[in-house]
Design a protein around this motif. Structure first.
Motif, PDB file in Angstrom:
ATOM      1  N   HIS A  17      24.072  21.804  27.640  1.00 49.95           N
ATOM      2  CA  HIS A  17      24.353  20.478  27.078  1.00 49.95           C
ATOM      3  C   HIS A  17      25.666  20.594  26.656  1.00 49.95           C
ATOM      4  O   HIS A  17      26.151  19.711  25.858  1.00 49.95           O
ATOM      5  CB  HIS A  17      23.330  20.179  26.357  1.00 49.95           C
ATOM      6  CG  HIS A  17      22.349  19.727  26.912  1.00 49.95           C
ATOM      7  ND1 HIS A  17      21.695  18.761  27.755  1.00 49.95           N
ATOM      8  CD2 HIS A  17      20.944  20.553  27.088  1.00 49.95           C
ATOM      9  CE1 HIS A  17      20.550  18.587  28.495  1.00 49.95           C
ATOM     10  NE2 HIS A  17      20.208  19.756  28.089  1.00 49.95           N
ATOM     11  N   VAL A  18      26.336  21.732  26.658  1.00 46.39           N
ATOM     12  CA  VAL A  18      27.867  21.948  26.065  1.00 46.39           C
ATOM     13  C   VAL A  18      28.834  22.605  27.201  1.00 46.39           C
ATOM     14  O   VAL A  18      28.945  23.791  27.200  1.00 46.39           O
ATOM     15  CB  VAL A  18      27.899  23.080  24.743  1.00 46.39           C
ATOM     16  CG1 VAL A  18      27.229  22.160  23.722  1.00 46.39           C
ATOM     17  CG2 VAL A  18      27.222  24.353  25.071  1.00 46.39           C
ATOM     18  N   ALA A  34      30.030  18.917  19.150  1.00 50.53           N
ATOM     19  CA  ALA A  34      30.478  18.150  19.442  1.00 50.53           C
ATOM     20  C   ALA A  34      32.063  18.620  20.054  1.00 50.53           C
ATOM     21  O   ALA A  34      32.380  18.026  21.270  1.00 50.53           O
ATOM     22  CB  ALA A  34      30.875  16.975  18.333  1.00 50.53           C
ATOM     23  N   ASP A  35      32.560  19.678  19.315  1.00 55.16           N
ATOM     24  CA  ASP A  35      33.810  19.892  19.962  1.00 55.16           C
ATOM     25  C   ASP A  35      33.626  20.718  21.325  1.00 55.16           C
ATOM     26  O   ASP A  35      34.798  21.006  21.980  1.00 55.16           O
ATOM     27  CB  ASP A  35      34.433  21.105  18.916  1.00 55.16           C
ATOM     28  CG  ASP A  35      34.913  20.420  17.681  1.00 55.16           C
ATOM     29  OD1 ASP A  35      34.911  19.405  17.582  1.00 55.16           O
ATOM     30  OD2 ASP A  35      35.320  21.175  16.863  1.00 55.16           O
ATOM     31  N   GLY A  37      31.726  19.601  23.835  1.00 55.05           N
ATOM     32  CA  GLY A  37      31.200  18.602  24.765  1.00 55.05           C
ATOM     33  C   GLY A  37      29.575  17.924  24.481  1.00 55.05           C
ATOM     34  O   GLY A  37      29.273  17.238  25.451  1.00 55.05           O
ATOM     35  N   LEU A  38      29.205  18.136  23.435  1.00 57.97           N
ATOM     36  CA  LEU A  38      27.905  17.533  23.159  1.00 57.97           C
ATOM     37  C   LEU A  38      28.173  16.114  22.621  1.00 57.97           C
ATOM     38  O   LEU A  38      28.444  15.798  21.380  1.00 57.97           O
ATOM     39  CB  LEU A  38      27.066  18.518  22.142  1.00 57.97           C
ATOM     40  CG  LEU A  38      25.817  17.747  21.825  1.00 57.97           C
ATOM     41  CD1 LEU A  38      24.709  17.956  23.228  1.00 57.97           C
ATOM     42  CD2 LEU A  38      25.069  18.379  20.863  1.00 57.97           C
ATOM     43  N   ASP A  39      28.349  15.051  23.592  1.00 59.51           N
ATOM     44  CA  ASP A  39      28.490  13.764  23.039  1.00 59.51           C
ATOM     45  C   ASP A  39      26.950  12.987  22.957  1.00 59.51           C
ATOM     46  O   ASP A  39      26.066  13.722  23.026  1.00 59.51           O
ATOM     47  CB  ASP A  39      29.290  12.995  24.187  1.00 59.51           C
ATOM     48  CG  ASP A  39      28.713  12.817  25.447  1.00 59.51           C
ATOM     49  OD1 ASP A  39      27.485  13.265  25.764  1.00 59.51           O
ATOM     50  OD2 ASP A  39      29.379  12.728  26.388  1.00 59.51           O
ATOM     51  N   SER A  40      27.074  11.845  22.669  1.00 59.52           N
ATOM     52  CA  SER A  40      25.674  11.114  22.597  1.00 59.52           C
ATOM     53  C   SER A  40      24.819  11.003  23.461  1.00 59.52           C
ATOM     54  O   SER A  40      23.699  11.419  23.331  1.00 59.52           O
ATOM     55  CB  SER A  40      26.083   9.486  22.021  1.00 59.52           C
ATOM     56  OG  SER A  40      26.780   8.793  23.139  1.00 59.52           O
ATOM     57  N   ALA A  42      24.541  13.274  25.842  1.00 61.58           N
ATOM     58  CA  ALA A  42      24.084  14.942  26.055  1.00 61.58           C
ATOM     59  C   ALA A  42      23.200  14.887  24.914  1.00 61.58           C
ATOM     60  O   ALA A  42      22.136  15.989  25.275  1.00 61.58           O
ATOM     61  CB  ALA A  42      25.325  15.808  26.046  1.00 61.58           C
ATOM     62  N   THR A  43      23.514  14.407  23.867  1.00 63.51           N
ATOM     63  CA  THR A  43      22.493  15.025  22.735  1.00 63.51           C
ATOM     64  C   THR A  43      21.137  14.350  22.964  1.00 63.51           C
ATOM     65  O   THR A  43      20.287  14.901  22.751  1.00 63.51           O
ATOM     66  CB  THR A  43      22.964  14.198  21.283  1.00 63.51           C
ATOM     67  OG1 THR A  43      24.312  14.617  21.153  1.00 63.51           O
ATOM     68  CG2 THR A  43      22.177  14.238  20.329  1.00 63.51           C
ATOM     69  N   GLU A  65      23.146  13.205  12.675  1.00 64.47           N
ATOM     70  CA  GLU A  65      24.334  13.956  13.051  1.00 64.47           C
ATOM     71  C   GLU A  65      24.413  15.351  12.467  1.00 64.47           C
ATOM     72  O   GLU A  65      24.791  16.374  13.400  1.00 64.47           O
ATOM     73  CB  GLU A  65      25.367  13.066  12.558  1.00 64.47           C
ATOM     74  CG  GLU A  65      26.642  13.333  13.270  1.00 64.47           C
ATOM     75  CD  GLU A  65      27.834  12.785  12.529  1.00 64.47           C
ATOM     76  OE1 GLU A  65      29.101  13.250  12.608  1.00 64.47           O
ATOM     77  OE2 GLU A  65      27.769  11.495  12.373  1.00 64.47           O
TER      78      GLU A  65
END
Length: 88
Positions: A17-18, A34-35, A37-40, A42-43, A65
């Protein structure tokens, strides 16, 4: 190199997921997810995959968060939900 406190299953699930994390870069405890590639979206997908992989349900009050900010924060939540063998 220090061994991480989490399981290989956790790392494998997280790594999927990253997408911006190079395959040869280790996942460290303080990696900013988040840096990498873990966006909302993907979370949410990661949440569902972790719940399925570890047979846990993460309660709403832990869906913050900060929980999803680093592998260490996320693993500490998963680890706290795992059923431990009772001491007899």
């Amino acid at each position: 190199m220090t061994e991480q406190p989490w399981t290989a299953l956790f790392e494998e699930t997280l790594r999927a997921h990253v997408p911006l994390l190079p395959p040869d870069q280790p996942i460290t405890a303080d990696l900013a997810l988040a840096d990498h590639g873990l966006d909302s979206l993907a979370t949410v997908s990661l949440l569902l995959d972790l719940e399925e992989a570890f047979l846990v349900t993460i309660p709403d009050h832990l869906l913050t968060e900060s929980t999803f900010a680093t592998p260490d924060g996320l693993w500490s939540v998963i680890d706290s939900l795992l059923v431990k063998d009772p001491v007899e």
